[in-house]
Design a protein around this motif. Sequence first.
Motif, PDB file in Angstrom:
ATOM      1  N   PHE A  58       0.830  -1.211   0.000  1.00  0.00           N
ATOM      2  CA  PHE A  58       0.000   0.000   0.000  1.00  0.00           C
ATOM      3  C   PHE A  58       0.864   1.260   0.000  1.00  0.00           C
ATOM      4  CE2 PHE A  58      -2.198   3.490   1.996  1.00  0.00           C
ATOM      5  CZ  PHE A  58      -3.444   3.471   1.404  1.00  0.00           C
ATOM      6  N   SER A  59       1.940   1.253   0.793  1.00  0.00           N
ATOM      7  CA  SER A  59       2.790   2.440   0.878  1.00  0.00           C
ATOM      8  C   SER A  59       3.380   2.798  -0.478  1.00  0.00           C
ATOM      9  CB  SER A  59       3.912   2.226   1.894  1.00  0.00           C
ATOM     10  OG  SER A  59       4.684   1.091   1.560  1.00  0.00           O
ATOM     11  N   ASP A  60       3.741   1.764  -1.277  1.00  0.00           N
ATOM     12  CA  ASP A  60       4.276   2.015  -2.609  1.00  0.00           C
ATOM     13  C   ASP A  60       3.211   2.584  -3.536  1.00  0.00           C
ATOM     14  OD1 ASP A  60       6.825   1.130  -1.954  1.00  0.00           O
ATOM     15  OD2 ASP A  60       6.365  -0.949  -2.470  1.00  0.00           O
ATOM     16  N   GLY A  63       2.392   6.187  -3.030  1.00  0.00           N
ATOM     17  CA  GLY A  63       3.349   7.049  -3.725  1.00  0.00           C
ATOM     18  C   GLY A  63       3.041   7.155  -5.205  1.00  0.00           C
ATOM     19  N   VAL A  64       2.631   6.036  -5.806  1.00  0.00           N
ATOM     20  CA  VAL A  64       2.238   6.038  -7.211  1.00  0.00           C
ATOM     21  C   VAL A  64       1.051   6.972  -7.423  1.00  0.00           C
ATOM     22  CG1 VAL A  64       1.230   4.640  -9.063  1.00  0.00           C
ATOM     23  CG2 VAL A  64       3.089   3.717  -7.653  1.00  0.00           C
ATOM     24  N   TYR A  65       0.068   6.844  -6.555  1.00  0.00           N
ATOM     25  CA  TYR A  65      -1.145   7.665  -6.659  1.00  0.00           C
ATOM     26  C   TYR A  65      -0.808   9.159  -6.579  1.00  0.00           C
ATOM     27  CZ  TYR A  65      -5.359  10.031  -4.992  1.00  0.00           C
ATOM     28  OH  TYR A  65      -6.398  10.926  -4.820  1.00  0.00           O
ATOM     29  N   ILE A  66       0.013   9.538  -5.607  1.00  0.00           N
ATOM     30  CA  ILE A  66       0.382  10.948  -5.449  1.00  0.00           C
ATOM     31  C   ILE A  66       1.125  11.455  -6.682  1.00  0.00           C
ATOM     32  CG2 ILE A  66       1.825  12.550  -4.136  1.00  0.00           C
ATOM     33  CD1 ILE A  66       1.120  10.885  -1.632  1.00  0.00           C
ATOM     34  N   HIS A  76      -1.749  23.782  -3.392  1.00  0.00           N
ATOM     35  CA  HIS A  76      -2.370  23.892  -2.072  1.00  0.00           C
ATOM     36  C   HIS A  76      -3.103  22.606  -1.718  1.00  0.00           C
ATOM     37  CE1 HIS A  76      -5.547  24.931   0.788  1.00  0.00           C
ATOM     38  NE2 HIS A  76      -4.790  25.932   1.185  1.00  0.00           N
ATOM     39  N   THR A  77      -3.880  22.087  -2.675  1.00  0.00           N
ATOM     40  CA  THR A  77      -4.643  20.859  -2.444  1.00  0.00           C
ATOM     41  C   THR A  77      -3.726  19.660  -2.305  1.00  0.00           C
ATOM     42  OG1 THR A  77      -6.470  21.780  -3.725  1.00  0.00           O
ATOM     43  CG2 THR A  77      -6.502  19.402  -3.347  1.00  0.00           C
ATOM     44  N   LEU A  78      -2.682  19.607  -3.140  1.00  0.00           N
ATOM     45  CA  LEU A  78      -1.766  18.471  -3.114  1.00  0.00           C
ATOM     46  C   LEU A  78      -1.041  18.371  -1.777  1.00  0.00           C
ATOM     47  CD1 LEU A  78      -0.385  16.146  -4.646  1.00  0.00           C
ATOM     48  CD2 LEU A  78       1.372  17.792  -5.339  1.00  0.00           C
ATOM     49  N   ILE A  79      -0.576  19.481  -1.238  1.00  0.00           N
ATOM     50  CA  ILE A  79       0.142  19.459   0.030  1.00  0.00           C
ATOM     51  C   ILE A  79      -0.747  18.924   1.150  1.00  0.00           C
ATOM     52  CG2 ILE A  79       1.138  20.942   1.833  1.00  0.00           C
ATOM     53  CD1 ILE A  79       2.291  22.681  -0.367  1.00  0.00           C
ATOM     54  N   THR A  80      -1.983  19.401   1.194  1.00  0.00           N
ATOM     55  CA  THR A  80      -2.916  18.935   2.226  1.00  0.00           C
ATOM     56  C   THR A  80      -3.224  17.457   2.064  1.00  0.00           C
ATOM     57  OG1 THR A  80      -3.923  21.136   2.304  1.00  0.00           O
ATOM     58  CG2 THR A  80      -5.179  19.325   3.264  1.00  0.00           C
ATOM     59  N   LYS A  81      -3.488  17.038   0.821  1.00  0.00           N
ATOM     60  CA  LYS A  81      -3.812  15.640   0.536  1.00  0.00           C
ATOM     61  C   LYS A  81      -2.643  14.723   0.897  1.00  0.00           C
ATOM     62  CE  LYS A  81      -6.065  14.645  -3.273  1.00  0.00           C
ATOM     63  NZ  LYS A  81      -7.214  13.756  -2.965  1.00  0.00           N
ATOM     64  N   GLU A  82      -1.437  15.126   0.462  1.00  0.00           N
ATOM     65  CA  GLU A  82      -0.254  14.312   0.717  1.00  0.00           C
ATOM     66  C   GLU A  82       0.026  14.193   2.212  1.00  0.00           C
ATOM     67  OE1 GLU A  82       4.306  13.941  -1.087  1.00  0.00           O
ATOM     68  OE2 GLU A  82       3.101  15.737  -1.435  1.00  0.00           O
ATOM     69  N   TYR A  83      -0.192  15.272   2.942  1.00  0.00           N
ATOM     70  CA  TYR A  83       0.036  15.234   4.387  1.00  0.00           C
ATOM     71  C   TYR A  83      -0.908  14.236   5.066  1.00  0.00           C
ATOM     72  CZ  TYR A  83      -0.035  16.657   9.269  1.00  0.00           C
ATOM     73  OH  TYR A  83       0.001  16.653  10.650  1.00  0.00           O
ATOM     74  N   MET A  84      -2.193  14.296   4.726  1.00  0.00           N
ATOM     75  CA  MET A  84      -3.161  13.390   5.348  1.00  0.00           C
ATOM     76  C   MET A  84      -2.863  11.935   5.007  1.00  0.00           C
ATOM     77  SD  MET A  84      -6.899  15.233   5.353  1.00  0.00           S
ATOM     78  CE  MET A  84      -6.869  15.826   3.669  1.00  0.00           C
ATOM     79  N   ILE A 139      -7.670   6.718  -3.181  1.00  0.00           N
ATOM     80  CA  ILE A 139      -6.558   5.823  -3.522  1.00  0.00           C
ATOM     81  C   ILE A 139      -7.075   4.513  -4.102  1.00  0.00           C
ATOM     82  CG2 ILE A 139      -4.669   4.446  -2.563  1.00  0.00           C
ATOM     83  CD1 ILE A 139      -4.232   6.728  -0.532  1.00  0.00           C
ATOM     84  N   PHE A 140      -8.046   3.904  -3.417  1.00  0.00           N
ATOM     85  CA  PHE A 140      -8.574   2.626  -3.899  1.00  0.00           C
ATOM     86  C   PHE A 140      -9.372   2.791  -5.188  1.00  0.00           C
ATOM     87  CE2 PHE A 140      -7.743   1.117   0.480  1.00  0.00           C
ATOM     88  CZ  PHE A 140      -7.082  -0.059   0.166  1.00  0.00           C
ATOM     89  N   ASN A 141     -10.072   3.898  -5.342  1.00  0.00           N
ATOM     90  CA  ASN A 141     -10.805   4.145  -6.582  1.00  0.00           C
ATOM     91  C   ASN A 141      -9.841   4.307  -7.758  1.00  0.00           C
ATOM     92  OD1 ASN A 141     -13.208   4.062  -5.179  1.00  0.00           O
ATOM     93  ND2 ASN A 141     -13.412   6.281  -5.028  1.00  0.00           N
ATOM     94  N   HIS A 142      -8.704   4.948  -7.499  1.00  0.00           N
ATOM     95  CA  HIS A 142      -7.669   5.111  -8.523  1.00  0.00           C
ATOM     96  C   HIS A 142      -7.125   3.737  -8.924  1.00  0.00           C
ATOM     97  CE1 HIS A 142      -4.670   7.658 -10.598  1.00  0.00           C
ATOM     98  NE2 HIS A 142      -3.811   6.681 -10.335  1.00  0.00           N
ATOM     99  N   ALA A 143      -6.890   2.885  -7.937  1.00  0.00           N
ATOM    100  CA  ALA A 143      -6.377   1.536  -8.207  1.00  0.00           C
ATOM    101  C   ALA A 143      -7.382   0.703  -8.994  1.00  0.00           C
ATOM    102  CB  ALA A 143      -6.045   0.844  -6.884  1.00  0.00           C
ATOM    103  N   GLU A 144      -8.649   0.864  -8.664  1.00  0.00           N
ATOM    104  CA  GLU A 144      -9.698   0.112  -9.366  1.00  0.00           C
ATOM    105  C   GLU A 144      -9.847   0.597 -10.805  1.00  0.00           C
ATOM    106  OE1 GLU A 144     -14.406  -1.071  -8.718  1.00  0.00           O
ATOM    107  OE2 GLU A 144     -13.649   0.829  -7.920  1.00  0.00           O
ATOM    108  N   ARG A 145      -9.834   1.916 -10.994  1.00  0.00           N
ATOM    109  CA  ARG A 145     -10.086   2.492 -12.317  1.00  0.00           C
ATOM    110  C   ARG A 145      -8.928   2.293 -13.277  1.00  0.00           C
ATOM    111  NH1 ARG A 145     -11.735   8.840 -13.541  1.00  0.00           N
ATOM    112  NH2 ARG A 145     -11.969   8.597 -15.801  1.00  0.00           N
ATOM    113  N   TYR A 146      -7.691   2.485 -12.790  1.00  0.00           N
ATOM    114  CA  TYR A 146      -6.548   2.472 -13.687  1.00  0.00           C
ATOM    115  C   TYR A 146      -5.681   1.219 -13.609  1.00  0.00           C
ATOM    116  CZ  TYR A 146      -7.694   7.417 -14.218  1.00  0.00           C
ATOM    117  OH  TYR A 146      -8.344   8.603 -14.474  1.00  0.00           O
ATOM    118  N   TYR A 147      -5.842   0.421 -12.541  1.00  0.00           N
ATOM    119  CA  TYR A 147      -5.000  -0.755 -12.379  1.00  0.00           C
ATOM    120  C   TYR A 147      -5.803  -2.034 -12.177  1.00  0.00           C
ATOM    121  CZ  TYR A 147      -1.124   2.526 -11.942  1.00  0.00           C
ATOM    122  OH  TYR A 147      -0.196   3.511 -12.180  1.00  0.00           O
ATOM    123  N   ASN A 148      -7.100  -1.958 -12.432  1.00  0.00           N
ATOM    124  CA  ASN A 148      -7.973  -3.136 -12.386  1.00  0.00           C
ATOM    125  C   ASN A 148      -7.997  -3.831 -11.029  1.00  0.00           C
ATOM    126  OD1 ASN A 148      -8.551  -2.614 -15.032  1.00  0.00           O
ATOM    127  ND2 ASN A 148      -7.367  -4.314 -15.876  1.00  0.00           N
TER     128      ASN A 148
END
Length: 357
Positions: A58-60, A63-66, A76-84, A139-148
């Motif tokens: 998941f940690s890897d 990083g791919v998702y970000i 501004h949005t990316l910094i907040t998202k990445e921090y959380m 993150i999981f939606n990205h994995a489902e949509r682009y990585y099956n």
Amino acid sequence: MPVYFNEENGTFFVQCYYCDGRGAKRHKVKRGFADEADAVAWEGDFLSSYQGTMDMRFSDFAGVYIDEIRPRIREHTLITKEYMIKDKIVPYFARMRMTEIEPIDIIRWQNKLIEATDKNGKRFSPTYLRTIDNQLHAIFNHAERYYNLAPNPASKVTKMGSKETKEMLFWTKSEYLKFSEAIMDKPLSYYAFEILYWCGIRLGELLALTKSDFNLEKAELNIDKSYQRLKGVDVITEPKTRKSVRVVSMPKFLVEEIQEYLDLRDDIGSHERLFGVTKSYLAHEMDRGCDGAGVKRIRIHDLRHSHVSLLIEMGFSALAIAERVGHEAVDITYRYAHLFPSKQEEMANALDLGRRE
């Protein structure tokens, strides 16, 4: 595995991260597709060849998702998202593989966060919990949509927290004036709250201000950046939204006050932060001022609501107010609809008169 368009040469390309047969993370880029359909077709063939893509930890993948959303969202949005993601999500799921995470794992993570507290010993608000949960789902939606990724464990779990915001509170002008008198003994606090109330800017925008942002001859305040403090580091970013970049006209009395404050602060340069304090400092000053003035306690952000309510009371339109505070007009109309005077009776009378003529 998103498909991208290269504006320089007019072609499409595909990039992704995947795990090879030994479990090592790999980066794959395929360029030079004449049209998007060819890129999508290649993407499908490649995914079919690497069924083990979601065996990565998941940690890897976080990083791919970000990395893959980085070009498409504002700093501004990316910094907040990445921090959380790195502070609230990755520590729990880090060593789990994407294909091994089940709905019960997400529920246990939710329960742990619900019971967690911040550095002051307070539990996280329902709206903050919902915001964190949204990052995990993304993150999981990205994995489902682009990585099956199948199944998507997050799709079976009810989100925690609440999307409802806290009750909107605001001060009347008389309440604010009482408050301002109570904090007048500290110039920094007084002038900071003067700008917040009379200009309606956000707290992060205030804390990013420098002397160079003020054009006192034109009575204008330039807003083009915001301040955050993440993990003890001061970060200056773009404002919250594109609409937030704006020029705010200041009333004459405020121009005179700011000139007084700028004269006092000859210890800082023209591009240094004018209010070099933290959000917690101003929150403490808010407590002090409320106690001293005997007015109800509101959040610092509610000063922005107070500014909007004052402008509505003075008869300004939603469009004019939106331009001043960096919102869309529809947002002002929706959020503050209960404060605008009703035009229904006036409309009915006009229609009645028109029918009779």
